[in-house]
Design a protein around this motif. Structure first.
Motif, PDB file in Angstrom:
ATOM      1  N   GLN A  79      52.500  32.207  42.471  1.00 45.92           N
ATOM      2  CA  GLN A  79      53.137  33.443  43.025  1.00 45.92           C
ATOM      3  C   GLN A  79      54.089  33.920  42.063  1.00 45.92           C
ATOM      4  N   GLN A  80      54.824  33.205  41.401  1.00 46.88           N
ATOM      5  CA  GLN A  80      55.740  33.934  40.413  1.00 46.88           C
ATOM      6  C   GLN A  80      55.045  34.534  39.202  1.00 46.88           C
ATOM      7  N   ALA A 102      46.348  34.214  38.340  1.00 47.95           N
ATOM      8  CA  ALA A 102      47.318  33.629  39.223  1.00 47.95           C
ATOM      9  C   ALA A 102      46.711  33.702  40.699  1.00 47.95           C
ATOM     10  N   LEU A 103      46.186  35.017  40.888  1.00 43.56           N
ATOM     11  CA  LEU A 103      45.512  35.290  42.161  1.00 43.56           C
ATOM     12  C   LEU A 103      44.353  34.275  42.362  1.00 43.56           C
ATOM     13  N   ILE A 104      43.491  34.107  41.303  1.00 42.97           N
ATOM     14  CA  ILE A 104      42.431  33.151  41.298  1.00 42.97           C
ATOM     15  C   ILE A 104      42.859  31.684  41.656  1.00 42.97           C
ATOM     16  N   SER A 105      44.121  31.303  41.208  1.00 41.06           N
ATOM     17  CA  SER A 105      44.592  29.908  41.295  1.00 41.06           C
ATOM     18  C   SER A 105      44.914  29.863  42.654  1.00 41.06           C
ATOM     19  N   LEU A 106      45.395  30.897  43.337  1.00 46.78           N
ATOM     20  CA  LEU A 106      45.950  30.755  44.824  1.00 46.78           C
ATOM     21  C   LEU A 106      44.710  30.593  45.677  1.00 46.78           C
ATOM     22  N   THR A 107      43.641  31.506  45.391  1.00 51.94           N
ATOM     23  CA  THR A 107      42.560  31.782  46.146  1.00 51.94           C
ATOM     24  C   THR A 107      41.833  30.482  46.487  1.00 51.94           C
ATOM     25  N   TRP A 108      41.833  29.816  45.171  1.00 47.98           N
ATOM     26  CA  TRP A 108      41.109  28.643  45.058  1.00 47.98           C
ATOM     27  C   TRP A 108      41.612  27.500  45.767  1.00 47.98           C
ATOM     28  N   GLU A 109      43.045  27.362  45.787  1.00 43.34           N
ATOM     29  CA  GLU A 109      43.670  26.484  46.409  1.00 43.34           C
ATOM     30  C   GLU A 109      43.445  26.499  47.709  1.00 43.34           C
ATOM     31  N   ARG A 110      43.717  27.881  48.357  1.00 42.28           N
ATOM     32  CA  ARG A 110      43.601  28.185  49.736  1.00 42.28           C
ATOM     33  C   ARG A 110      42.047  28.212  50.562  1.00 42.28           C
ATOM     34  N   CYS A 111      41.144  28.188  49.503  1.00 38.73           N
ATOM     35  CA  CYS A 111      39.812  28.697  50.046  1.00 38.73           C
ATOM     36  C   CYS A 111      39.379  27.108  50.544  1.00 38.73           C
ATOM     37  N   ARG A 112      39.546  26.946  51.916  1.00 34.74           N
ATOM     38  CA  ARG A 112      38.869  25.625  52.610  1.00 34.74           C
ATOM     39  C   ARG A 112      37.809  25.682  52.454  1.00 34.74           C
ATOM     40  N   ASP A 171      39.678  44.901  31.925  1.00 33.68           N
ATOM     41  CA  ASP A 171      38.618  44.492  31.146  1.00 33.68           C
ATOM     42  C   ASP A 171      39.078  43.081  30.494  1.00 33.68           C
ATOM     43  N   ALA A 172      39.890  42.377  31.557  1.00 35.31           N
ATOM     44  CA  ALA A 172      40.336  41.028  31.116  1.00 35.31           C
ATOM     45  C   ALA A 172      39.209  39.873  31.309  1.00 35.31           C
ATOM     46  N   TYR A 173      38.580  39.789  30.153  1.00 38.42           N
ATOM     47  CA  TYR A 173      37.478  38.992  30.452  1.00 38.42           C
ATOM     48  C   TYR A 173      37.598  37.510  30.693  1.00 38.42           C
ATOM     49  N   SER A 174      38.799  37.008  30.086  1.00 33.47           N
ATOM     50  CA  SER A 174      39.051  35.645  30.395  1.00 33.47           C
ATOM     51  C   SER A 174      39.050  35.223  31.866  1.00 33.47           C
ATOM     52  N   ALA A 175      39.679  36.224  32.626  1.00 34.87           N
ATOM     53  CA  ALA A 175      39.961  36.234  34.133  1.00 34.87           C
ATOM     54  C   ALA A 175      38.777  36.512  34.865  1.00 34.87           C
ATOM     55  N   ILE A 176      37.945  37.338  34.114  1.00 33.61           N
ATOM     56  CA  ILE A 176      36.485  37.697  35.041  1.00 33.61           C
ATOM     57  C   ILE A 176      35.832  36.338  34.936  1.00 33.61           C
ATOM     58  N   ARG A 207      55.912  38.997  29.791  1.00 30.22           N
ATOM     59  CA  ARG A 207      54.410  38.451  29.774  1.00 30.22           C
ATOM     60  C   ARG A 207      54.382  37.090  29.328  1.00 30.22           C
ATOM     61  N   LEU A 208      55.076  36.541  28.292  1.00 28.31           N
ATOM     62  CA  LEU A 208      55.052  35.210  27.964  1.00 28.31           C
ATOM     63  C   LEU A 208      55.139  34.218  29.276  1.00 28.31           C
ATOM     64  N   ARG A 209      56.454  34.409  29.933  1.00 30.82           N
ATOM     65  CA  ARG A 209      56.588  33.452  31.016  1.00 30.82           C
ATOM     66  C   ARG A 209      55.615  33.563  32.123  1.00 30.82           C
ATOM     67  N   GLY A 210      55.209  34.891  32.295  1.00 27.46           N
ATOM     68  CA  GLY A 210      54.175  34.893  33.159  1.00 27.46           C
ATOM     69  C   GLY A 210      52.931  34.041  32.837  1.00 27.46           C
ATOM     70  N   ARG A 211      52.308  34.312  31.507  1.00 27.25           N
ATOM     71  CA  ARG A 211      51.238  33.366  31.067  1.00 27.25           C
ATOM     72  C   ARG A 211      51.360  32.077  31.111  1.00 27.25           C
ATOM     73  N   VAL A 212      52.704  31.452  30.963  1.00 31.42           N
ATOM     74  CA  VAL A 212      53.153  30.065  30.881  1.00 31.42           C
ATOM     75  C   VAL A 212      53.084  29.504  32.172  1.00 31.42           C
ATOM     76  N   LEU A 213      53.501  30.360  33.356  1.00 31.89           N
ATOM     77  CA  LEU A 213      53.537  29.757  34.485  1.00 31.89           C
ATOM     78  C   LEU A 213      52.212  29.708  35.274  1.00 31.89           C
ATOM     79  N   GLU A 214      51.296  30.938  34.773  1.00 37.18           N
ATOM     80  CA  GLU A 214      49.908  30.955  35.395  1.00 37.18           C
ATOM     81  C   GLU A 214      49.296  29.648  34.982  1.00 37.18           C
ATOM     82  N   SER A 215      49.250  29.460  33.684  1.00 32.73           N
ATOM     83  CA  SER A 215      48.763  28.293  32.975  1.00 32.73           C
ATOM     84  C   SER A 215      48.963  27.118  33.506  1.00 32.73           C
TER      85      SER A 215
END
Length: 960
Positions: free
Chosen positions: A541-542, A559-569, A591-596, A514-522
């Motif tokens: 993606q990782q 992470a999905l938000i980051s990918l979408t934001w980057e690809r959303c021309r 109920d992940a409010y920070s992602a919402i 979980r820690l590695r996922g959060r660090v990479l996402e950030s």
């Protein structure tokens, strides 16, 4: 001769009481409102609201006061008192039946009678706020409700946040009157209540009421009522001089006069005089009570005093009869906080330590004497005041945990800071609380983020990192680095990417964690440069893969938000928005409010960049509502306010945008958010010709941006505003220098969304910069309809530099295309400016009819917006071109609403001449010139001759 210690006659507050009475009448009629009552200590705020309460016979009056505990307030203290009073009156079940939905789990954070609260978190705080508001609204169904919150200057942040929530979300047709009192003389420049009062003062249903001192005549009336006789002129002179019209001081001074004693030489003596006339055992009890704070529970006072009920009553009765103490529910309160303070300050050092120790020991024996978390916080206060460092540290640690349960993050932060402060004074601190110093540093850093104390959080995370052996404790180091990186990013401080890259290097890829996922996402979230694109996508993606593998929905959604934001021309936005929908679904389920929140921020940002202003505003507005529900109004909510203000400015809904900006700034957001919000206020001020306002806002933004290295989305609009202000002030040379500096210092090809806006305004300056600007424009991408409109405007501006008949036709076509593009985007200001350019181009090409049509459209749009500088430019052009506008204005009508003589005077002012020189030139008196200059400044809405000259030069009024 009889004497009253308090005036039986309510003196000198007829106007203030009428204001409160009108508000109460409004509540009776179904119009909710709030009145903020301020004044110095002793001026009569409590007496005023007491008189209101006595007149509110048909209303339910709920009273709660904020408490002072050293330098900290007590979380939710007034609302706990109100709830306790309701339970006494209606019973626990009676209150529960009034709570919407029937669940009182969140009210348990205020009173333990309601059981155990639900899980902690930002959303718990939001539910608590909603339940308190819902309870008040249900109470108003049977009768009007008056909620009185006293001594708000002692309110902690949690209390201020809840109070702000209640005021803002009062139902307009409700029967609720909220009255808040505070000491105005306590509000130093940095006092946290000041911004809240300023913010609430701008709400339409809020009234500010300041209590001033009494006049001499009113003091005489007060004194006569107390003494039951007219005081002698000599006594009255002395009393009025000493009291300066403060009713409390008048009362005390009159007591001294009636007893034949000399007048006190200091305020402390004055305040203690009424105490010193009481029996010794009562004075001793009052000294004990003063250590407990402004309000003290009966059971706690009994336990500390060591008196049985009979002895306690015997000692208390004279204090209550003498109006030093007043009965307050199940306890007692000092008639005035200054009396308590004077008593407490009069304690000898040994008495101070001994009494605070006795309070702490009494609370240790039975903490349930006080409701949570008040008991834990007061216990920590007393051990600290008793200078027992060991127990001060232990109790502060437990108080922090109690504050966390109540979502009182500021109180939790204060208690944890105290633990750190005392750590070196307690040799076995780690054994005492079961946690090491590094862990406390990290926890305090995390809480500082929740409390909005980002600067302090960065320092704490840095301190934690100095204590961590990265080789031996890589996970702990990674957590601290991630936390510091997040806060550095929010503060626009350099080093956040380095922190996150180092954190990623410390967490092994196998097995997935979980820690590695959060660090990479950030890390992915914070990579924005074009050369970082591949790294951004790979990390996102990782993080998605890890989130799926370990069941971390929040990381997956982020992470999905980051990918979408980057690809959303911007030109293909509809084909990519599904990514935001999927991320929201994943975050909602967990109920992940920070992602919402971040999903709403990113989606509204992309929509605005594409020119979908209405959609962007709606997504941002919905996100703000969610932020309030999750208790994140100050952080995510203010960021979304930026994303709401921007499309509102684009759509020409400037007044609505200003309301959004002012509301968000009132929440005291992090500094970078403040700068962005102030930026939109600057844009509107510039467009409306409010140059002083624009300069003030721009200076505030400049101070914020100077503290760190901000991204292009913040810096480039700021540079544009700097150049615009200089140009509007007539400082064209300085504007061109600033433009040249911007071209040297910034890579305008890195972010076309913000570069095009800057290029357009730099092109307006003309001159030697045009070739370089054209070169940059050739390399700059154009993505989406908004950038296309900006590109067309840039082209039209640069076409103006060309000569010849063919060039004139090209200019008309270029401006028409730009105007059509802005109209399609529903951006009236952009269209108005383009229509202005088209009108001038058509006139230059000899087509007066087409020039008139375009000029009429431009003026219609500018009038609707209140864009005064543009209107003035249009009027000057109309006059010179002798074009009659469709509203019937004469082609030779005088500009700017000035008379012919005022125009003559203004011409001389613009030349820099003094009143005496103008008088000699125009053969009129100096006094007449002065009158004309005053009229001119008023009509031009400027404050000085220099501003008037700048405005004249900006519109080219006397160029001919």
């Amino acid at each position: 001769m009889s004497i009253h210690t308090v005036s039986p006659l309510f003196v000198g507050r007829a106007r203030e009481l009428a204001v409160l009475g009108a508000a109460l009448d409004g509540a009776r009629a179904g119009t909710a409102s709030t009145v903020l009552v301020g004044g110095e200590a002793g001026v009569g705020k409590t007496r005023l609201v007491g008189e209101l309460a006595e007149r509110a016979h048909d209303a339910l009056v709920l009273v709660g006061g904020c408490l002072e505990l050293g330098t900290e307030g007590l979380p939710f203290a007034p609302f706990t008192a109100v709830l306790r009073g309701l339970v006494r009156t209606l019973g626990r079940d009676g209150v529960a039946r009034l709570v919407p939905g029937g669940s009182t789990r969140e009210l348990a954070r205020l009173l333990p009678e309601f059981g155990e609260p639900d899980q902690d978190g930002a959303e718990a705080r939001a539910r608590l706020f909603e339940q308190v508001l819902g309870l008040l609204e249900r109470l108003t169904e049977d009768q009007p409700v008056v909620l009185i919150v006293e001594d708000a200057h002692w309110a902690d942040r949690s209390t201020r946040d809840l109070l702000s929530f209640l005021v803002r979300y009062q139902r307009g047709d409700g029967r609720l009157l909220i009255v808040v009192t505070y000491r105005a003389d306590e509000l130093h420049r940095a006092h946290p209540l000041r911004p809240l009062l300023a913010e609430l003062g701008r709400v339409g249903w809020v009234t500010r009421l300041e209590l001033g001192r009494l006049t001499r005549r009113e003091v005489v009336e007060q004194a006569a009522s107390i003494l039951e006789r007219e005081p002698s002129p000599v006594d009255m002179d002395r009393i009025y001089a000493r009291s300066e019209g403060n009713p409390l001081f008048v009362e005390a001074l009159l007591s001294e006069v009636s007893g034949g004693d000399a007048l006190p030489e200091s305020l402390r003596d004055l305040l203690l005089a009424s105490v010193e006339r009481l029996p010794e055992e009562t004075q001793e009890l009052l000294r004990v009570a003063s250590v407990g704070g402004q309000r003290i529970e009966h059971d706690l006072l009994s336990a500390v005093a060591g008196l049985d009920e009979s002895a306690l009553a015997r000692a208390l009765r004279p204090a209550v009869a003498g109006n030093v103490l007043v009965v307050d529910g199940e306890g007692y309160a000092f008639r005035h906080a200054l009396i308590r303070e004077a008593l407490h300050d009069d304690l000898l050092p040994g008495e101070h330590t001994r009494l605070h120790t006795r309070f702490a020991e009494a609370l240790e024996r039975d903490l349930s004497i006080l409701p949570a978390p008040r008991g834990a916080v007061e216990l920590a206060h007393h051990w600290h005041s008793a200078r027992d460092t060991t127990w001060a540290l232990i109790s502060a640690w437990h108080a922090a945990a109690a504050a966390r349960k109540s979502t009182a993050y500021d109180a939790q932060f204060g208690m944890l800071s105290r633990v750190l402060e005392l750590w070196d004074h307690v040799p076995d601190a780690e054994e005492r609380i079961g946690v090491g110093h590094t862990a406390v540093l990290h926890q305090t850093s995390v809480v500082s983020y929740l409390a909005g104390e980002y600067d302090r959080g960065v320092a704490l995370a840095t301190a934690a990192l100095t204590e961590i052996d990265r080789a031996a404790e890589p996970a702990a180091a990674a957590r601290a680095l991630r936390q510091r990186g997040l806060m550095r990013y929010d503060l626009s401080r350099p080093g956040y990417v380095d922190d996150l890259r180092e954190a990623a290097s410390l967490v092994p890829a196998d097995p997935p964690s979980r820690l590695r996922g959060r660090v990479l996402e950030s890390l992915s979230r914070m990579l924005h440069r074009p050369e970082q694109l591949a790294e951004k996508i790979a990390n996102a993606q990782q993080a998605i893969d890890i989130g799926r593998a370990v069941g971390d929905a929040a990381t997956h959604a982020h992470a999905l938000i980051s990918l979408t934001w980057e690809r959303c021309r911007y030109s293909q936005i509809d084909s990519h928005r599904d990514g935001f929908v999927e991320a929201r679904r994943i975050a909602d389920q967990a109920d992940a409010y920070s992602a919402i929140m971040r999903g709403a921020i990113s989606e509204s940002d992309v929509l605005e960049g594409a020119g979908r202003h209405e959609q962007a505003a709606q997504v941002a507005r919905d996100g703000i509502s969610l932020a309030q529900r999750y208790g994140l109004a100050r952080t995510s909510g203010t960021f979304l306010s930026i994303n709401l203000a921007e499309p509102l400015v684009s759509l020409g809904r400037w007044d609505e945008a200003l309301e959004v900006v002012e509301h968000a700034l009132g929440l005291m957001p992090p500094p970078p958010h403040q700068a962005s919000l102030q930026g939109f206020g600057t844009d509107i001020a510039l467009a409306r010709g409010l140059l002083d306002r624009a300069e003030t806002l721009l200076a505030a933004s400049r101070r914020v941006l100077s503290r760190g290295k901000s991204r292009e989305q913040t810096v480039l609009p700021h540079v544009r505003r700097e150049v615009q202000l200089l140009q509007a002030q007539g400082r064209l040379g300085e504007a061109r220098e600033a433009a040249a500096r911007a071209l040297r210092e910034h890579d305008l090809t890195a972010d076309p969304r913000y570069s095009w806006g800057l290029l357009v305004h730099l092109a307006e300056l003309g001159g030697p910069l045009l070739p370089e600007l054209r070169s940059i424009a050739e390399w700059l991408d154009v993505e989406g309809d908004l950038q296309h409109a900006q590109r067309l405007t840039f082209t039209a501006l640069t076409e103006q530099a060309l000569d010849g008949a063919e060039a004139a036709g090209r200019r008309v076509k270029a401006w028409d295309e730009a105007a059509a593009a802005w109209a399609a985007l529903h951006q009236p200001y952009g269209e108005a400016r383009a229509q202005s350019g088209a009108a001038q181009a058509a006139h230059a090409a000899g087509d007066r009819q087409e020039a008139t049509a375009r000029l009429t459209r431009a003026r219609e749009l500018a009038e609707r917006l209140g864009a005064v500088p543009l209107l003035e430019q249009l009027d000057v052009f109309s006059r010179r071109a002798r074009i009659a506008l469709t509203d019937g204005a004469a082609p030779d009508g005088l500009p700017l609403g000035l008379t012919a003589r005022e125009l003559e005077v203004l011409r001389e002012v613009a030349r820099g001449r003094s009143n005496r020189e103008i008088a000699g030139e125009l053969f009129i008196s100096v006094k007449t010139v002065s009158v004309h200059v005053s009229n001119i400044l008023a009509k031009l809405a400027v404050a000085s001759r220099g501003e008037a000259a700048a405005k004249v030069h900006a519109v080219g009024l006397f160029d001919d």
